[in-house]
Design a protein around this motif. Structure first.
Motif, PDB file in Angstrom:
ATOM      1  N   ARG A  18       0.966  -1.405   0.072  1.00  0.00           N
ATOM      2  CA  ARG A  18      -0.033   0.138  -0.065  1.00  0.00           C
ATOM      3  C   ARG A  18       0.962   1.215  -0.069  1.00  0.00           C
ATOM      4  NH1 ARG A  18      -2.268  -3.023   4.199  1.00  0.00           N
ATOM      5  NH2 ARG A  18      -4.320  -4.020   3.620  1.00  0.00           N
ATOM      6  N   ALA A  19       0.556   2.084  -0.697  1.00  0.00           N
ATOM      7  CA  ALA A  19       1.456   3.396  -0.638  1.00  0.00           C
ATOM      8  C   ALA A  19      -0.004   4.783  -0.877  1.00  0.00           C
ATOM      9  CB  ALA A  19       2.257   3.601  -1.899  1.00  0.00           C
ATOM     10  N   LEU A  20       0.382   5.700  -0.007  1.00  0.00           N
ATOM     11  CA  LEU A  20      -0.608   6.813  -0.053  1.00  0.00           C
ATOM     12  C   LEU A  20       0.328   8.135   0.041  1.00  0.00           C
ATOM     13  CD1 LEU A  20      -3.306   8.221   0.304  1.00  0.00           C
ATOM     14  CD2 LEU A  20      -3.180   8.132   2.770  1.00  0.00           C
ATOM     15  N   SER A  21      -0.090   8.915  -1.018  1.00  0.00           N
ATOM     16  CA  SER A  21       0.795  10.400  -1.172  1.00  0.00           C
ATOM     17  C   SER A  21      -0.218  11.308  -1.222  1.00  0.00           C
ATOM     18  CB  SER A  21       1.649  10.172  -2.556  1.00  0.00           C
ATOM     19  OG  SER A  21       2.347  11.316  -2.722  1.00  0.00           O
ATOM     20  N   ILE A  22       0.034  12.358  -0.375  1.00  0.00           N
ATOM     21  CA  ILE A  22      -0.764  13.446  -0.368  1.00  0.00           C
ATOM     22  C   ILE A  22      -0.078  14.956  -0.391  1.00  0.00           C
ATOM     23  CG2 ILE A  22      -2.732  14.740   0.813  1.00  0.00           C
ATOM     24  CD1 ILE A  22      -3.419  11.979   2.167  1.00  0.00           C
ATOM     25  N   THR A  23      -0.353  15.934  -1.184  1.00  0.00           N
ATOM     26  CA  THR A  23       0.225  17.096  -1.320  1.00  0.00           C
ATOM     27  C   THR A  23      -0.730  18.306  -1.676  1.00  0.00           C
ATOM     28  OG1 THR A  23       2.203  15.943  -2.507  1.00  0.00           O
ATOM     29  CG2 THR A  23       2.108  18.567  -2.434  1.00  0.00           C
ATOM     30  N   ALA A  24      -0.400  19.453  -0.668  1.00  0.00           N
ATOM     31  CA  ALA A  24      -1.177  20.524  -0.656  1.00  0.00           C
ATOM     32  C   ALA A  24      -0.593  21.855  -0.726  1.00  0.00           C
ATOM     33  CB  ALA A  24      -2.438  20.337   0.299  1.00  0.00           C
ATOM     34  N   ALA A  25      -0.969  22.764  -1.226  1.00  0.00           N
ATOM     35  CA  ALA A  25      -0.129  23.679  -1.274  1.00  0.00           C
ATOM     36  C   ALA A  25      -1.073  25.126  -1.596  1.00  0.00           C
ATOM     37  CB  ALA A  25       0.875  24.229  -2.389  1.00  0.00           C
ATOM     38  N   ALA A  26      -0.863  26.293  -0.525  1.00  0.00           N
ATOM     39  CA  ALA A  26      -1.727  27.396  -0.674  1.00  0.00           C
ATOM     40  C   ALA A  26      -1.066  28.627  -0.860  1.00  0.00           C
ATOM     41  CB  ALA A  26      -2.747  27.474   0.353  1.00  0.00           C
ATOM     42  N   GLY A  27      -1.619  29.820  -1.832  1.00  0.00           N
ATOM     43  CA  GLY A  27      -0.940  30.905  -1.724  1.00  0.00           C
ATOM     44  C   GLY A  27      -1.241  31.907  -3.028  1.00  0.00           C
ATOM     45  N   PHE A  28      -0.630  32.968  -3.111  1.00  0.00           N
ATOM     46  CA  PHE A  28      -0.897  33.602  -4.411  1.00  0.00           C
ATOM     47  C   PHE A  28      -0.792  32.738  -5.883  1.00  0.00           C
ATOM     48  CE2 PHE A  28      -0.530  37.014  -1.198  1.00  0.00           C
ATOM     49  CZ  PHE A  28      -1.886  37.564  -1.505  1.00  0.00           C
ATOM     50  N   GLY A  29       0.519  31.916  -5.701  1.00  0.00           N
ATOM     51  CA  GLY A  29       0.860  30.910  -6.814  1.00  0.00           C
ATOM     52  C   GLY A  29       1.228  29.845  -5.936  1.00  0.00           C
ATOM     53  N   ALA A  30       0.633  28.568  -6.685  1.00  0.00           N
ATOM     54  CA  ALA A  30       0.977  27.237  -6.017  1.00  0.00           C
ATOM     55  C   ALA A  30       1.182  26.047  -7.044  1.00  0.00           C
ATOM     56  CB  ALA A  30      -0.170  26.767  -5.094  1.00  0.00           C
ATOM     57  N   VAL A  31       2.215  25.361  -6.505  1.00  0.00           N
ATOM     58  CA  VAL A  31       2.383  24.140  -7.527  1.00  0.00           C
ATOM     59  C   VAL A  31       2.617  23.038  -6.685  1.00  0.00           C
ATOM     60  CG1 VAL A  31       4.037  23.232  -9.103  1.00  0.00           C
ATOM     61  CG2 VAL A  31       3.575  25.586  -9.199  1.00  0.00           C
ATOM     62  N   ALA A  77      -2.305   1.593  -4.515  1.00  0.00           N
ATOM     63  CA  ALA A  77      -1.600   3.152  -4.758  1.00  0.00           C
ATOM     64  C   ALA A  77      -2.602   4.105  -4.815  1.00  0.00           C
ATOM     65  CB  ALA A  77      -0.597   3.094  -5.842  1.00  0.00           C
ATOM     66  N   PHE A  78      -2.336   5.145  -3.885  1.00  0.00           N
ATOM     67  CA  PHE A  78      -3.318   6.354  -3.780  1.00  0.00           C
ATOM     68  C   PHE A  78      -2.493   7.628  -3.851  1.00  0.00           C
ATOM     69  CE2 PHE A  78      -5.558   2.886  -1.430  1.00  0.00           C
ATOM     70  CZ  PHE A  78      -6.415   2.660  -2.309  1.00  0.00           C
ATOM     71  N   SER A  79      -2.778   8.555  -4.742  1.00  0.00           N
ATOM     72  CA  SER A  79      -2.211   9.944  -4.750  1.00  0.00           C
ATOM     73  C   SER A  79      -3.231  11.020  -4.964  1.00  0.00           C
ATOM     74  CB  SER A  79      -1.258   9.977  -5.878  1.00  0.00           C
ATOM     75  OG  SER A  79      -0.477  10.922  -6.247  1.00  0.00           O
ATOM     76  N   VAL A  80      -3.126  12.024  -4.053  1.00  0.00           N
ATOM     77  CA  VAL A  80      -3.978  13.155  -4.181  1.00  0.00           C
ATOM     78  C   VAL A  80      -2.912  14.550  -4.022  1.00  0.00           C
ATOM     79  CG1 VAL A  80      -5.631  14.492  -2.874  1.00  0.00           C
ATOM     80  CG2 VAL A  80      -5.759  11.806  -2.709  1.00  0.00           C
ATOM     81  N   SER A  81      -3.380  15.363  -4.980  1.00  0.00           N
ATOM     82  CA  SER A  81      -2.541  16.688  -4.915  1.00  0.00           C
ATOM     83  C   SER A  81      -3.522  17.877  -5.137  1.00  0.00           C
ATOM     84  CB  SER A  81      -1.856  16.723  -6.283  1.00  0.00           C
ATOM     85  OG  SER A  81      -0.863  17.776  -6.198  1.00  0.00           O
ATOM     86  N   ALA A  82      -3.246  18.901  -4.317  1.00  0.00           N
ATOM     87  CA  ALA A  82      -4.165  20.012  -4.274  1.00  0.00           C
ATOM     88  C   ALA A  82      -3.470  21.185  -4.385  1.00  0.00           C
ATOM     89  CB  ALA A  82      -5.231  20.052  -3.059  1.00  0.00           C
ATOM     90  N   ALA A  83      -3.696  22.266  -5.233  1.00  0.00           N
ATOM     91  CA  ALA A  83      -3.142  23.641  -5.145  1.00  0.00           C
ATOM     92  C   ALA A  83      -4.164  24.496  -5.096  1.00  0.00           C
ATOM     93  CB  ALA A  83      -2.496  23.995  -6.369  1.00  0.00           C
ATOM     94  N   VAL A  84      -4.130  25.369  -3.805  1.00  0.00           N
ATOM     95  CA  VAL A  84      -5.246  26.297  -3.474  1.00  0.00           C
ATOM     96  C   VAL A  84      -4.456  27.902  -3.911  1.00  0.00           C
ATOM     97  CG1 VAL A  84      -6.984  27.418  -1.904  1.00  0.00           C
ATOM     98  CG2 VAL A  84      -6.396  25.073  -1.866  1.00  0.00           C
ATOM     99  N   ALA A  85      -4.795  28.598  -5.103  1.00  0.00           N
ATOM    100  CA  ALA A  85      -4.287  29.640  -5.346  1.00  0.00           C
ATOM    101  C   ALA A  85      -4.845  30.201  -6.834  1.00  0.00           C
ATOM    102  CB  ALA A  85      -2.815  29.648  -5.834  1.00  0.00           C
ATOM    103  N   PRO A  86      -4.833  31.671  -6.619  1.00  0.00           N
ATOM    104  CA  PRO A  86      -5.383  32.187  -7.921  1.00  0.00           C
ATOM    105  C   PRO A  86      -4.734  31.864  -9.410  1.00  0.00           C
ATOM    106  CG  PRO A  86      -4.999  33.998  -6.361  1.00  0.00           C
ATOM    107  CD  PRO A  86      -4.428  32.518  -5.718  1.00  0.00           C
TER     108      PRO A  86
END
Length: 206
Positions: A116-129, A178-187
């Motif tokens: 099993r593998a779980l990967s989670i990434t989140a970023a927040a700002g005026f610009g996010a990657v 395998a699970f992967s989640v990615s989120a970018a909170v930005a304009p």
């Protein structure tokens, strides 16, 4: 006075019963139970791997990256051999039974592999990657031999059957997750997620 037999005269006794018509080899085996040579083997093997990766980034310009990977290898090698070999009749060796002779070999293997593998990434700002990756590989291998045999031997079942039985009954469970989640909170933002899973099951059994 007790009479004595004369010299040169042989006394014989007479019995009313009839002679046993059974051949000597069967009379020798009379009362012996059926013969069974058994070689069972039972094996249980479980392997499991877990991997979790979490990334979080906050700022004017934020970037997040996470990777999770899992690898499981579960291999079993075994030999089950039930044999009657080189029982030399000229040396008085052999197998004699009052019924059937049964030679059997059996293996019962239970194998499981879970990755099993779980990967989670989140970023927040005026610009996010953000980039998130998860990968797993799960492998199971069963190798060996299961044999029942008679070689260069005298086996006398006295009218019963001679049976050779070799069986393999195995249960294999291979589960990669395998699970992967990615989120970018930005304009202005970019988010990417990827997941990969591989499962290989190999059986090399005689």
């Amino acid at each position: 006075i007790t009479p004595r037999p004369s010299r040169g005269v042989t006394q014989r006794s007479h019995h009313p019963c009839r002679p046993d018509p059974t051949p000597p080899s069967r009379r020798a085996a009379r009362g012996r139970p059926p013969q069974r040579l058994s070689g069972p083997l039972r094996t249980t093997s479980n392997a499991e791997a877990k991997s979790i990766s979490i990334g979080l980034s906050v700022g004017s310009i934020a970037a997040g990256f996470s990777v999770a990977a899992g690898l499981v290898n579960n291999d079993i090698g075994q030999t089950v051999d039930a044999s009657i070999i080189d029982a030399d009749a000229t040396q008085g060796q052999g197998v004699t039974a009052g019924g059937q002779v049964r030679v059997e070999a059996e293996d019962q293997n239970t194998l499981s592999a879970v990755a099993r593998a779980l990967s989670i990434t989140a970023a927040a700002g005026f610009g996010a990657v953000t980039v998130s990756l998860a990968s797993v590989s799960s492998n199971i291998g069963l190798n060996g031999a299961t044999r029942a045999r008679i070689g260069n031997s005298k086996v006398d079942a006295n009218g019963g059957p001679v049976t050779l039985d070799a069986r393999t009954t195995s249960t294999m469970t291979n589960t990669p997750l395998a699970f992967s989640v990615s989120a970018a909170v930005a304009p202005t933002g970019f988010a990417a997620a990827g997941a990969g899973a591989s499962a290989v099951t190999t059986v090399d059994q005689e």
